[in-house]
Write an enzyme that holds these catalytic residues in place. Structure first.
Site, PDB file in Angstrom:
ATOM      1  N   LYS A  76      23.752  30.680  34.417  1.00 50.60           N
ATOM      2  CA  LYS A  76      25.212  30.623  34.251  1.00 50.60           C
ATOM      3  C   LYS A  76      25.780  30.252  35.624  1.00 50.60           C
ATOM      4  CE  LYS A  76      29.484  32.491  34.350  1.00 50.60           C
ATOM      5  NZ  LYS A  76      30.118  31.348  35.036  1.00 50.60           N
ATOM      6  N   CYS A 115      27.685  35.057  52.068  1.00 50.75           N
ATOM      7  CA  CYS A 115      27.620  36.521  52.007  1.00 50.75           C
ATOM      8  C   CYS A 115      27.065  37.114  53.292  1.00 50.75           C
ATOM      9  CB  CYS A 115      26.784  36.959  50.818  1.00 50.75           C
ATOM     10  SG  CYS A 115      25.149  36.261  50.837  1.00 50.75           S
ATOM     11  N   GLU A 152      36.010  41.573  52.768  1.00 48.64           N
ATOM     12  CA  GLU A 152      35.265  40.309  52.843  1.00 48.64           C
ATOM     13  C   GLU A 152      36.251  39.166  52.597  1.00 48.64           C
ATOM     14  OE1 GLU A 152      32.476  39.152  49.680  1.00 48.64           O
ATOM     15  OE2 GLU A 152      31.068  38.608  51.257  1.00 48.64           O
TER      16      GLU A 152
HETATM   17  N1  LIG Z   1      27.161  35.212  47.646  1.00 46.91           N
HETATM   18  C1  LIG Z   1      28.093  36.104  47.612  1.00 46.91           C
HETATM   19  O1  LIG Z   1      27.890  37.185  48.041  1.00 46.91           O
HETATM   20  C2  LIG Z   1      29.383  35.754  46.996  1.00 46.91           C
HETATM   21  C3  LIG Z   1      30.470  36.580  47.178  1.00 46.91           C
HETATM   22  N2  LIG Z   1      31.643  36.250  46.624  1.00 46.91           N
HETATM   23  C4  LIG Z   1      32.785  37.136  46.910  1.00 46.91           C
HETATM   24  O2  LIG Z   1      33.521  37.316  45.720  1.00 46.91           O
HETATM   25  C5  LIG Z   1      34.856  36.899  45.903  1.00 46.91           C
HETATM   26  C6  LIG Z   1      35.390  36.387  44.592  1.00 46.91           C
HETATM   27  O3  LIG Z   1      34.698  35.211  44.208  1.00 46.91           O
HETATM   28  P1  LIG Z   1      34.370  34.961  42.674  1.00 46.91           P
HETATM   29  O4  LIG Z   1      33.960  33.579  42.449  1.00 46.91           O
HETATM   30  O5  LIG Z   1      35.524  35.441  41.875  1.00 46.91           O
HETATM   31  O6  LIG Z   1      33.077  35.896  42.493  1.00 46.91           O
HETATM   32  P2  LIG Z   1      32.474  36.496  41.185  1.00 46.91           P
HETATM   33  O7  LIG Z   1      31.583  37.601  41.536  1.00 46.91           O
HETATM   34  O8  LIG Z   1      33.576  36.784  40.227  1.00 46.91           O
HETATM   35  O9  LIG Z   1      31.621  35.273  40.569  1.00 46.91           O
HETATM   36  C7  LIG Z   1      30.221  35.171  40.637  1.00 46.91           C
HETATM   37  C8  LIG Z   1      29.661  34.843  39.262  1.00 46.91           C
HETATM   38  O10 LIG Z   1      29.974  35.893  38.349  1.00 46.91           O
HETATM   39  C9  LIG Z   1      30.618  35.370  37.206  1.00 46.91           C
HETATM   40  N3  LIG Z   1      31.587  36.326  36.676  1.00 46.91           N
HETATM   41  C10 LIG Z   1      32.872  36.503  37.088  1.00 46.91           C
HETATM   42  N4  LIG Z   1      33.465  37.463  36.366  1.00 46.91           N
HETATM   43  C11 LIG Z   1      32.552  37.921  35.487  1.00 46.91           C
HETATM   44  C12 LIG Z   1      32.574  38.915  34.474  1.00 46.91           C
HETATM   45  N5  LIG Z   1      33.672  39.624  34.201  1.00 46.91           N
HETATM   46  N6  LIG Z   1      31.441  39.137  33.780  1.00 46.91           N
HETATM   47  C13 LIG Z   1      30.337  38.416  34.030  1.00 46.91           C
HETATM   48  N7  LIG Z   1      30.263  37.451  34.955  1.00 46.91           N
HETATM   49  C14 LIG Z   1      31.354  37.202  35.684  1.00 46.91           C
HETATM   50  C15 LIG Z   1      31.287  34.104  37.704  1.00 46.91           C
HETATM   51  O11 LIG Z   1      31.591  33.239  36.639  1.00 46.91           O
HETATM   52  C16 LIG Z   1      30.246  33.571  38.657  1.00 46.91           C
HETATM   53  O12 LIG Z   1      29.236  32.881  37.967  1.00 46.91           O
HETATM   54  C17 LIG Z   1      34.786  35.892  47.036  1.00 46.91           C
HETATM   55  O13 LIG Z   1      35.990  35.740  47.689  1.00 46.91           O
HETATM   56  C18 LIG Z   1      33.747  36.526  47.900  1.00 46.91           C
HETATM   57  O14 LIG Z   1      34.324  37.543  48.668  1.00 46.91           O
HETATM   58  C19 LIG Z   1      31.769  35.137  45.851  1.00 46.91           C
HETATM   59  C20 LIG Z   1      30.729  34.295  45.635  1.00 46.91           C
HETATM   60  C21 LIG Z   1      29.461  34.520  46.257  1.00 46.91           C
HETATM   61  N1  BAL Z   2      23.604  33.057  52.223  1.00 45.45           N
HETATM   62  C1  BAL Z   2      22.934  32.879  51.012  1.00 45.45           C
HETATM   63  C2  BAL Z   2      23.342  33.826  49.952  1.00 45.45           C
HETATM   64  C3  BAL Z   2      24.785  33.786  49.593  1.00 45.45           C
HETATM   65  O1  BAL Z   2      25.657  33.558  50.416  1.00 45.45           O
HETATM   66  O2  BAL Z   2      25.099  34.007  48.450  1.00 45.45           O
END
Ligand SMILES: NC(=O)C1=CN([C@@H]2O[C@H](COP(=O)(O)OP(=O)(O)OC[C@H]3O[C@@H](n4cnc5c(N)ncnc54)[C@H](O)[C@@H]3O)[C@@H](O)[C@H]2O)C=CC1
Ligand code: BAL
Length: 499
Positions: free
Chosen positions: A192, A303, A393
């Site tokens: 997904k 992250c 964050e």
């Molecule tokens: N690698 C990391 O650690 C990441 C951290 N983030 C953090 O999260 C914040 C918000 O970004 P988002 O894109 O909104 O992150 P998110 O955690 O909402 O999205 C990540 C994944 O989860 C899915 N998702 C979202 N809501 C869901 C739900 N209710 N049930 C199941 N799946 C769901 C999304 O469609 C996407 O595929 C960012 O500003 C950042 O701080 C975002 C992306 C990556």
């Molecule tokens: N830095 C790789 C992992 C992530 O940001 O989601």
């Protein structure tokens, strides 16, 4: 830079790309069952690139059914590991052959710079797939030290059907981190992608089919989190979920699992990662280069970004002077221009979130400006240790600088966060470096460098940054397998048999 093309050449590739937009289920592209679509937007221009299939529970149910069929009939799960290895290596080679187009597609959809896509995301994606492919026919099962009357084998089996829920910050690479070990282990997967960045996952599925991965084994179901992620997380026939994204959504996956079939859940989530620089750090110019890379690489949408610089006061001024000089060498602008090191933030919504931290609070040492999707590298001198810029964050190119008197204060401040993903410590004193590394509660601590380790080292977090297994390294294999004991009774007499 020698292998990179010119901006005009990248634009020409972009103009000629065919943009994948349909879901990939059971070996073919298909529209969402509802027929609905959503726009995927180039965040650098605001232009709609394509209309992507907006899948929902009906598509998830169909994908899980097909993945389950493929898992149970053994078309992939029961292949000799060597055969899975060969097909995954073929996939890696196909990605290499198409790397330039994939890099442009990734850059267009995410706002990431072509420089990073070409020099980091694509090479690491290829390397990751090859690493797990090469691993899989070299892992031995175990025999326990049971008595002469028994043989107890401890074998690993693929866990089954796995949901892989991806973020938008490294769309291809995070897909590789998860499909690499999952497919090598013999699982069937439903990917997904984040709704902001679906296209490279769909293109990867097409290449996987060309490489010989059988129908039903690798499915990609695009759509919104609540529409696709939730039904996947709650599905009674999904055996495990591996998620990367926000801590808030990670918590939801634990609830989904608890309220459904108690599937295995691995969560790789956010961070507010400290870079600690002590007075005795050597080669401040090099330290500054690491700090700038750690904070601003991938626009801080990482992250493991070093978003908190914790600096001892004796070295602060000299270090900041160098950090500011290095940061000025990071031009922001058109992601397809290979001179740029800072591209566009992934979406208007995320840009607005990052901008909400600018223009108030701590003193601005550099940057602080934003325009139409782009945010300049920003450095803030923060005295309030509870400021939002220190606690939350931001996930943008914003570095909060905190000043400390001593080593102990530095370590205590490094740990003063709900997160625990990554940290770095810069010092010439090996004892302090090791004491710091041992004391900081984080999944990865680098000494005298910013980094995440490499494909051979496990990646994941402590505290609110991580739960369950690890990505990367042999440890990733644990997410996608389960351990079974096979106990063989060799005794002749009934008394011994109950032993
Ligand atoms: N690698 C990391 O650690 C990441 C951290 N983030 C953090 O999260 C914040 C918000 O970004 P988002 O894109 O909104 O992150 P998110 O955690 O909402 O999205 C990540 C994944 O989860 C899915 N998702 C979202 N809501 C869901 C739900 N209710 N049930 C199941 N799946 C769901 C999304 O469609 C996407 O595929 C960012 O500003 C950042 O701080 C975002 C992306 C990556
Ligand atoms: N830095 C790789 C992992 C992530 O940001 O989601």
């Amino acid at each position: 830079m020698s292998d990179l093309l010119t901006k005009e050449e990248y634009k020409a590739i972009a103009a000629g790309l065919s943009l994948p937009s349909q879901a990939f289920i059971d070996g073919s592209f298909r529209p969402a069952k509802s027929g609905r679509t959503f726009d995927t937007i180039n965040p650098a221009t605001g232009v709609v690139l394509a209309k992507i299939a907006a899948c929902d529970k009906a598509d998830v149910d169909f994908a899980v059914e097909k993945a389950r069929d493929s898992f149970e009939d053994g078309r992939w799960s029961r292949l000799h590991p060597r055969e899975r290895k060969e097909i995954l290596i073929r996939l890696a080679k196909l990605i290499r052959q198409n790397a330039r187009e994939l890099a442009v597609l990734e850059s267009l959809d995410s706002g990431k710079t072509i420089f990073d896509c070409e020099t980091v995301d694509l090479p690491e994606t290829i390397n990751c797939l090859i690493w797990h492919a090469e691993l899989i026919d070299k892992i031995y099962d175990q025999v326990s030290p049971a008595s002469d009357n028994h043989i107890a084998m401890i074998v690993r089996e693929p866990i089954g059907v796995v949901g892989l829920v991806l973020p938008w910050n490294f769309p291809l690479l995070m897909m590789a981190w998860k499909i690499g070990p999952a497919l090598a282990a013999g699982c069937s997967v439903i990917v997904k992608p984040a709704e902001e960045t679906s296209m490279t996952a769909l293109r990867m599925a097409e290449l996987a089919m060309e490489a010989g991965i059988p129908a039903g084994v690798l499915n990609v179901v695009p759509g919104a989190g609540p529409e696709v992620g939730e039904p996947l997380g709650r599905h009674m026939d999904v055996d495990a979920v591996s998620f990367t994204g926000s801590t808030e959504t990670g918590r939801r996956f634990l609830r989904y699992a608890a309220e459904s079939n108690l599937k295995e859940v691995t969560l790789e989530m956010g961070g507010k990662n400290p870079a600690v620089v002590l007075d005795d750090a050597e080669n401040l110019d090099r330290v500054a280069a690491h700090i700038v890379n750690g904070a601003f690489w991938n626009m801080g949408e990482n992250c493991s970004a070093s978003s908190r610089l914790i600096v001892q006061k004796g070295v602060k001024d000299a270090l900041l002077k160098r950090i500011i000089a290095h940061a000025r060498e990071w031009p922001a602008g058109d992601p397809l221009d290979p001179v740029n090191r800072v591209g566009a933030l992934v979406s208007k919504a995320h840009y607005d979130k990052v901008c909400s931290y600018l223009g108030w609070g701590p003193k601005i040492l550099l940057g602080g400006k934003a325009d139409a999707g782009f945010v300049e590298p920003t450095i803030l001198d923060v005295s309030d240790r509870d400021a939002a810029h220190v606690r939350e964050e931001i996930f943008g190119p914003v570095l909060a600088v905190l000043t400390v008197d001593s080593f102990d204060d530095a370590i205590s401040l490094a740990n003063d966060t709900e997160y625990g993903l990554a940290a770095s410590i810069f010092t010439a004193n090996v004892k302090r470096a090791m004491r710091g590394a041992r004391s900081i509660r984080a999944g990865t601590v680098t000494i005298n460098a910013f980094g995440e380790g490499d494909i051979s080292t496990p990646f994941g977090g402590f505290k609110a940054s991580g739960f369950g297994g690890r990505d990367n390294g042999i440890h990733a294999h644990d997410q996608y397998t389960q351990v079974k004991t096979i106990w063989v009774d060799l005794s002749d007499d009934a008394d011994e048999a109950v032993d």
